[in-house]
Design a protein around this motif. Structure first.
Motif, PDB file in Angstrom:
ATOM      1  N   ALA A  52      -8.560  10.109  -3.253  1.00  0.00           N
ATOM      2  CA  ALA A  52      -7.180  10.944  -3.000  1.00  0.00           C
ATOM      3  C   ALA A  52      -6.887  11.009  -1.810  1.00  0.00           C
ATOM      4  N   LYS A  53      -8.031  11.343  -0.838  1.00  0.00           N
ATOM      5  CA  LYS A  53      -8.011  11.689   0.793  1.00  0.00           C
ATOM      6  C   LYS A  53      -7.344  10.035   1.386  1.00  0.00           C
ATOM      7  N   LEU A  54      -7.718   8.973   0.777  1.00  0.00           N
ATOM      8  CA  LEU A  54      -7.387   8.014   1.239  1.00  0.00           C
ATOM      9  C   LEU A  54      -5.930   7.410   0.601  1.00  0.00           C
ATOM     10  N   GLY A  55      -5.372   8.021  -0.405  1.00  0.00           N
ATOM     11  CA  GLY A  55      -4.186   7.590  -1.041  1.00  0.00           C
ATOM     12  C   GLY A  55      -4.292   6.739  -1.927  1.00  0.00           C
ATOM     13  N   ASP A  56      -5.567   6.760  -2.652  1.00  0.00           N
ATOM     14  CA  ASP A  56      -5.870   5.788  -3.800  1.00  0.00           C
ATOM     15  C   ASP A  56      -5.512   4.415  -3.624  1.00  0.00           C
ATOM     16  N   PRO A  57      -6.247   3.800  -2.464  1.00  0.00           N
ATOM     17  CA  PRO A  57      -6.051   2.595  -2.090  1.00  0.00           C
ATOM     18  C   PRO A  57      -6.420   1.547  -3.312  1.00  0.00           C
ATOM     19  N   LYS A  58      -5.664   0.389  -3.382  1.00  0.00           N
ATOM     20  CA  LYS A  58      -5.883  -0.758  -4.211  1.00  0.00           C
ATOM     21  C   LYS A  58      -6.730  -1.571  -3.733  1.00  0.00           C
ATOM     22  N   TYR A  59      -6.864  -1.853  -2.459  1.00  0.00           N
ATOM     23  CA  TYR A  59      -7.693  -2.865  -1.719  1.00  0.00           C
ATOM     24  C   TYR A  59      -8.435  -2.203  -0.481  1.00  0.00           C
ATOM     25  N   ASP A  60      -9.589  -2.754  -0.283  1.00  0.00           N
ATOM     26  CA  ASP A  60     -10.358  -2.455   0.792  1.00  0.00           C
ATOM     27  C   ASP A  60      -9.683  -3.052   2.084  1.00  0.00           C
ATOM     28  N   PRO A  61     -10.292  -2.898   3.434  1.00  0.00           N
ATOM     29  CA  PRO A  61      -9.740  -3.594   4.618  1.00  0.00           C
ATOM     30  C   PRO A  61      -9.857  -5.164   4.645  1.00  0.00           C
ATOM     31  N   ARG A  91       1.045 -15.609   0.481  1.00  0.00           N
ATOM     32  CA  ARG A  91       0.573 -14.529   0.814  1.00  0.00           C
ATOM     33  C   ARG A  91      -0.761 -14.114   1.389  1.00  0.00           C
ATOM     34  N   PHE A  92      -1.203 -14.309   2.410  1.00  0.00           N
ATOM     35  CA  PHE A  92      -2.820 -13.907   2.890  1.00  0.00           C
ATOM     36  C   PHE A  92      -3.264 -12.647   1.972  1.00  0.00           C
ATOM     37  N   VAL A  93      -4.222 -12.717   0.994  1.00  0.00           N
ATOM     38  CA  VAL A  93      -4.647 -11.616   0.180  1.00  0.00           C
ATOM     39  C   VAL A  93      -6.108 -11.069   0.762  1.00  0.00           C
ATOM     40  N   ARG A  94      -6.811 -11.974   1.098  1.00  0.00           N
ATOM     41  CA  ARG A  94      -8.163 -11.388   1.517  1.00  0.00           C
ATOM     42  C   ARG A  94      -9.146 -12.394   2.167  1.00  0.00           C
ATOM     43  N   VAL A  95     -10.178 -11.800   2.944  1.00  0.00           N
ATOM     44  CA  VAL A  95     -11.212 -12.704   3.570  1.00  0.00           C
ATOM     45  C   VAL A  95     -12.336 -12.091   3.133  1.00  0.00           C
ATOM     46  N   SER A  96     -13.434 -12.926   3.010  1.00  0.00           N
ATOM     47  CA  SER A  96     -14.773 -12.526   2.644  1.00  0.00           C
ATOM     48  C   SER A  96     -15.175 -11.806   3.553  1.00  0.00           C
ATOM     49  N   ASP A  97     -15.963 -10.869   2.844  1.00  0.00           N
ATOM     50  CA  ASP A  97     -16.451  -9.621   3.737  1.00  0.00           C
ATOM     51  C   ASP A  97     -17.711  -9.942   4.068  1.00  0.00           C
ATOM     52  N   SER A  98     -18.445 -11.020   3.883  1.00  0.00           N
ATOM     53  CA  SER A  98     -19.701 -11.488   4.237  1.00  0.00           C
ATOM     54  C   SER A  98     -20.001 -11.425   5.786  1.00  0.00           C
ATOM     55  N   ASP A  99     -18.705 -11.686   6.552  1.00  0.00           N
ATOM     56  CA  ASP A  99     -18.838 -11.750   7.763  1.00  0.00           C
ATOM     57  C   ASP A  99     -17.631 -11.011   8.289  1.00  0.00           C
ATOM     58  N   PRO A 100     -17.923  -9.653   8.768  1.00  0.00           N
ATOM     59  CA  PRO A 100     -16.788  -8.913   9.475  1.00  0.00           C
ATOM     60  C   PRO A 100     -16.328  -9.247  10.731  1.00  0.00           C
ATOM     61  N   GLU A 101     -16.929 -10.242  11.366  1.00  0.00           N
ATOM     62  CA  GLU A 101     -16.243 -10.602  12.717  1.00  0.00           C
ATOM     63  C   GLU A 101     -14.986 -11.454  12.028  1.00  0.00           C
ATOM     64  N   MET A 102     -14.884 -12.239  10.953  1.00  0.00           N
ATOM     65  CA  MET A 102     -13.848 -12.707  10.420  1.00  0.00           C
ATOM     66  C   MET A 102     -12.665 -12.079  10.537  1.00  0.00           C
ATOM     67  N   LEU A 103     -12.534 -10.687   9.884  1.00  0.00           N
ATOM     68  CA  LEU A 103     -11.748  -9.853   9.922  1.00  0.00           C
ATOM     69  C   LEU A 103     -11.231  -9.378  11.137  1.00  0.00           C
ATOM     70  N   ARG A 104     -12.100  -9.049  12.092  1.00  0.00           N
ATOM     71  CA  ARG A 104     -11.609  -8.677  13.563  1.00  0.00           C
ATOM     72  C   ARG A 104     -11.170  -9.884  14.191  1.00  0.00           C
ATOM     73  N   PHE A 105     -11.494 -11.198  14.123  1.00  0.00           N
ATOM     74  CA  PHE A 105     -10.907 -12.094  14.454  1.00  0.00           C
ATOM     75  C   PHE A 105      -9.517 -12.300  14.061  1.00  0.00           C
ATOM     76  N   LEU A 106      -9.299 -12.258  13.055  1.00  0.00           N
ATOM     77  CA  LEU A 106      -7.909 -12.294  12.459  1.00  0.00           C
ATOM     78  C   LEU A 106      -6.876 -11.089  12.975  1.00  0.00           C
ATOM     79  N   ALA A 107      -7.510 -10.180  13.028  1.00  0.00           N
ATOM     80  CA  ALA A 107      -6.813  -8.586  13.544  1.00  0.00           C
ATOM     81  C   ALA A 107      -6.428  -8.740  14.865  1.00  0.00           C
TER      82      ALA A 107
END
Length: 154
Positions: A52-61, A91-107
């Protein structure tokens, strides 16, 4: 005047010390929680409060779907970015969460789950892809492109 001059640096030093203690306390909490698998001890009430605090998100970061309260996963059909040919839009949907550096790189390049894209060019042998996100063309390596999932648009 001398007393006032001594008070300002002293109160600043006390404030700095309090901030440092608080930062250490937060760090301690974070590092201790990292050592525990909280998902195994999370009560239903706490889970609901967090959702509820997060607004019932459907997806993680990372763009991965979060199961619904009914424990179903709402996920469309996706393909790896690496598997797409030039001219493909999606549409880019997600990236593997096995390497958080990938998400940082994209961000750092302004790329986030949900962004529309078009493959502009693809080098052979799992080489880099040139991909348009908005007005910018980004060069993405084969390993990253394999970890990225895309909903293809007809």
């Amino acid at each position: 005047m001398a007393a006032q001059e001594m008070t300002a640096p002293r109160s600043q030093a006390i404030e700095d010390y309090a901030k440092a203690i608080y930062a250490l306390e937060v760090m301690r909490h974070h590092r201790l929680l990292d050592q525990v698998q909280l998902e195994h001890v999370l009560s239903e009430e706490l889970e609901e409060a967090i959702a509820a605090k997060l607004g019932d998100p459907k997806y993680d970061p990372h763009g991965d779907p979060i199961p619904t309260r009914e424990l179903t996963i709402e996920e469309g059909t996706t393909q790896t970015l690496q598997s797409l040919e030039p001219g493909t839009r999606g549409r880019f949907v997600r990236v593997s969460d096995s390497d958080p550096e990938m998400l940082r790189f994209l961000a750092e390049r302004g790329i986030a789950p949900g962004d529309p894209l078009e493959v502009v060019e693809k080098q052979p042998f799992e080489g880099p892809l040139f991909v348009r996100f908005g007005d910018n063309v980004q060069v993405l390596g084969g390993t990253l492109a394999t970890a990225m999932r895309v909903e293809v648009r007809p």
